[in-house]
Motif scaffolding. Sequence first.
Motif, PDB file in Angstrom:
ATOM      1  N   THR A  79      15.517  -2.528   3.496  1.00 45.04           N
ATOM      2  CA  THR A  79      14.308  -2.573   4.308  1.00 45.04           C
ATOM      3  C   THR A  79      13.366  -3.600   3.690  1.00 45.04           C
ATOM      4  OG1 THR A  79      13.131  -0.860   3.060  1.00 45.04           O
ATOM      5  CG2 THR A  79      14.563  -0.132   4.881  1.00 45.04           C
ATOM      6  N   PHE A  80      12.620  -4.300   4.536  1.00 46.38           N
ATOM      7  CA  PHE A  80      11.717  -5.350   4.069  1.00 46.38           C
ATOM      8  C   PHE A  80      10.311  -5.037   4.572  1.00 46.38           C
ATOM      9  CE2 PHE A  80      15.919  -7.315   4.508  1.00 46.38           C
ATOM     10  CZ  PHE A  80      16.098  -7.810   3.220  1.00 46.38           C
ATOM     11  N   THR A  81       9.366  -4.931   3.640  1.00 45.21           N
ATOM     12  CA  THR A  81       7.999  -4.535   3.969  1.00 45.21           C
ATOM     13  C   THR A  81       7.007  -5.550   3.420  1.00 45.21           C
ATOM     14  OG1 THR A  81       8.613  -2.195   3.850  1.00 45.21           O
ATOM     15  CG2 THR A  81       6.265  -2.716   3.700  1.00 45.21           C
ATOM     16  N   ILE A  82       6.068  -5.973   4.273  1.00 46.61           N
ATOM     17  CA  ILE A  82       4.977  -6.824   3.812  1.00 46.61           C
ATOM     18  C   ILE A  82       3.949  -5.931   3.123  1.00 46.61           C
ATOM     19  CG2 ILE A  82       3.126  -8.393   4.506  1.00 46.61           C
ATOM     20  CD1 ILE A  82       4.838  -9.109   6.963  1.00 46.61           C
ATOM     21  N   GLY A  83       3.607  -6.256   1.897  1.00 48.54           N
ATOM     22  CA  GLY A  83       2.673  -5.394   1.187  1.00 48.54           C
ATOM     23  C   GLY A  83       2.237  -5.963  -0.148  1.00 48.54           C
ATOM     24  N   ASP A  84       1.343  -5.248  -0.801  1.00 40.33           N
ATOM     25  CA  ASP A  84       0.705  -5.664  -2.041  1.00 40.33           C
ATOM     26  C   ASP A  84       1.349  -4.939  -3.220  1.00 40.33           C
ATOM     27  OD1 ASP A  84      -0.968  -6.302  -4.135  1.00 40.33           O
ATOM     28  OD2 ASP A  84      -2.814  -5.706  -3.131  1.00 40.33           O
ATOM     29  N   ALA A  85       1.790  -5.705  -4.212  1.00 40.41           N
ATOM     30  CA  ALA A  85       2.424  -5.111  -5.393  1.00 40.41           C
ATOM     31  C   ALA A  85       1.478  -4.203  -6.160  1.00 40.41           C
ATOM     32  CB  ALA A  85       2.941  -6.215  -6.314  1.00 40.41           C
ATOM     33  N   GLN A  86       0.172  -4.406  -6.001  1.00 42.55           N
ATOM     34  CA  GLN A  86      -0.797  -3.587  -6.723  1.00 42.55           C
ATOM     35  C   GLN A  86      -1.175  -2.309  -5.960  1.00 42.55           C
ATOM     36  OE1 GLN A  86      -2.932  -7.350  -9.031  1.00 42.55           O
ATOM     37  NE2 GLN A  86      -4.193  -5.803  -8.096  1.00 42.55           N
ATOM     38  N   SER A  87      -0.549  -2.119  -4.813  1.00 41.34           N
ATOM     39  CA  SER A  87      -0.772  -0.887  -4.036  1.00 41.34           C
ATOM     40  C   SER A  87       0.498  -0.593  -3.241  1.00 41.34           C
ATOM     41  CB  SER A  87      -1.976  -1.049  -3.097  1.00 41.34           C
ATOM     42  OG  SER A  87      -2.219   0.147  -2.374  1.00 41.34           O
ATOM     43  N   LEU A  88       1.520  -0.135  -3.933  1.00 33.57           N
ATOM     44  CA  LEU A  88       2.830   0.057  -3.304  1.00 33.57           C
ATOM     45  C   LEU A  88       2.784   1.196  -2.285  1.00 33.57           C
ATOM     46  CD1 LEU A  88       5.145  -0.360  -6.445  1.00 33.57           C
ATOM     47  CD2 LEU A  88       4.603  -2.061  -4.683  1.00 33.57           C
ATOM     48  N   PRO A  89       3.492   1.042  -1.169  1.00 32.80           N
ATOM     49  CA  PRO A  89       3.426   2.031  -0.095  1.00 32.80           C
ATOM     50  C   PRO A  89       4.343   3.234  -0.286  1.00 32.80           C
ATOM     51  CG  PRO A  89       4.835   0.218   0.568  1.00 32.80           C
ATOM     52  CD  PRO A  89       4.292  -0.149  -0.794  1.00 32.80           C
ATOM     53  N   TRP A  90       5.104   3.273  -1.372  1.00 31.79           N
ATOM     54  CA  TRP A  90       6.131   4.296  -1.538  1.00 31.79           C
ATOM     55  C   TRP A  90       5.600   5.528  -2.279  1.00 31.79           C
ATOM     56  CZ3 TRP A  90       8.254  -0.676  -3.648  1.00 31.79           C
ATOM     57  CH2 TRP A  90       8.779  -1.470  -2.609  1.00 31.79           C
ATOM     58  N   PRO A  91       6.233   6.691  -2.042  1.00 30.43           N
ATOM     59  CA  PRO A  91       5.778   7.935  -2.696  1.00 30.43           C
ATOM     60  C   PRO A  91       6.048   7.936  -4.202  1.00 30.43           C
ATOM     61  CG  PRO A  91       7.150   8.394  -0.754  1.00 30.43           C
ATOM     62  CD  PRO A  91       7.309   6.938  -1.064  1.00 30.43           C
ATOM     63  N   ASP A  92       5.365   8.833  -4.890  1.00 26.66           N
ATOM     64  CA  ASP A  92       5.576   9.016  -6.321  1.00 26.66           C
ATOM     65  C   ASP A  92       7.034   9.409  -6.592  1.00 26.66           C
ATOM     66  OD1 ASP A  92       2.866   8.655  -6.371  1.00 26.66           O
ATOM     67  OD2 ASP A  92       2.382  10.621  -7.213  1.00 26.66           O
ATOM     68  N   SER A  93       7.567   8.889  -7.699  1.00 27.32           N
ATOM     69  CA  SER A  93       8.881   9.313  -8.213  1.00 27.32           C
ATOM     70  C   SER A  93       9.968   9.304  -7.141  1.00 27.32           C
ATOM     71  CB  SER A  93       8.776  10.719  -8.826  1.00 27.32           C
ATOM     72  OG  SER A  93       7.793  10.768  -9.827  1.00 27.32           O
ATOM     73  N   SER A  94       9.975   8.258  -6.308  1.00 26.01           N
ATOM     74  CA  SER A  94      10.904   8.235  -5.170  1.00 26.01           C
ATOM     75  C   SER A  94      12.066   7.261  -5.331  1.00 26.01           C
ATOM     76  CB  SER A  94      10.137   7.900  -3.882  1.00 26.01           C
ATOM     77  OG  SER A  94       9.355   6.731  -4.037  1.00 26.01           O
TER      78      SER A  94
END
Length: 267
Positions: A83-98
């Motif tokens: 999967t490819f997501t546009i986003g900021d490395a300093q605010s990752l969109p993924w859940p904790d410990s995932s």
Amino acid sequence: MTRGNWNGATYSTLAEQLSPASLEALRSIGHVSTVYDVCAGTGNFALPAAQCGMTVHALDLSASQLEAARERWIPRPGITEPTFTIGDAQSLPWPDSSADACVSIFGIIFCPDPAIALAEMMRVTRPDGKICVATWSENGWAAALRREAASAWNGITPLPTTWANSREFEKAAAGLESVSSSSHVLEWQLPAGSDPIEELCDQAPALKNFREAVRETGSWASMSAHLHSTLAPYLRSSATGPVATSEYILHVGTVPNPRTAPLRTRG
């Protein structure tokens, strides 16, 4: 770090030159179930990791680089596309410990605050999972040319953060355990008969922006001559054309596990 600074370079060539670092990172983390690729670029790490059967989620600030990654994907039966997501490395969109591992190859070193990005990578990685980050060292054409560009033009993309050894990386990645750092060299094969400076500026986004800005002032000829002198120690001849070398460091560490931490500290 802005999207504009990372669009417009010859990423197909750049990806080929950088791919050995991604493969080294892949070997370092081993085979895991789920991995996050932060500042994934054109998929140098994400694509081979997925082809190995891992579930890969890739993130980058640049839509054009992620589109190039999608175009590079070669479907195979039984293999799941990243999967490819546009986003900021300093605010990752993924859940904790995932994820089982989180990787950034020459990516978060360009963040305004790489320590924040490292903390985010640790947050989304499970306890005992791996963090792997590739950084440029201060030895090689990449660092040398960027230093010269930065001293000549304050509009260049900020110089990347370099962690010269495991102690520096461990300090930045506060709490990361079992950190190891290994040095490697990438060799840039340049086309025979090409101008090395022009070729490298074509490939590196920040240097390409720098070249265009200097050209507008009418002083590119003198700057190019200066950069050729800077590059000389990192350039050698080969039968197929010039080769430029640049050292990088691969940092690998383990996210701490609160359940086992007391056991690790007992004498």
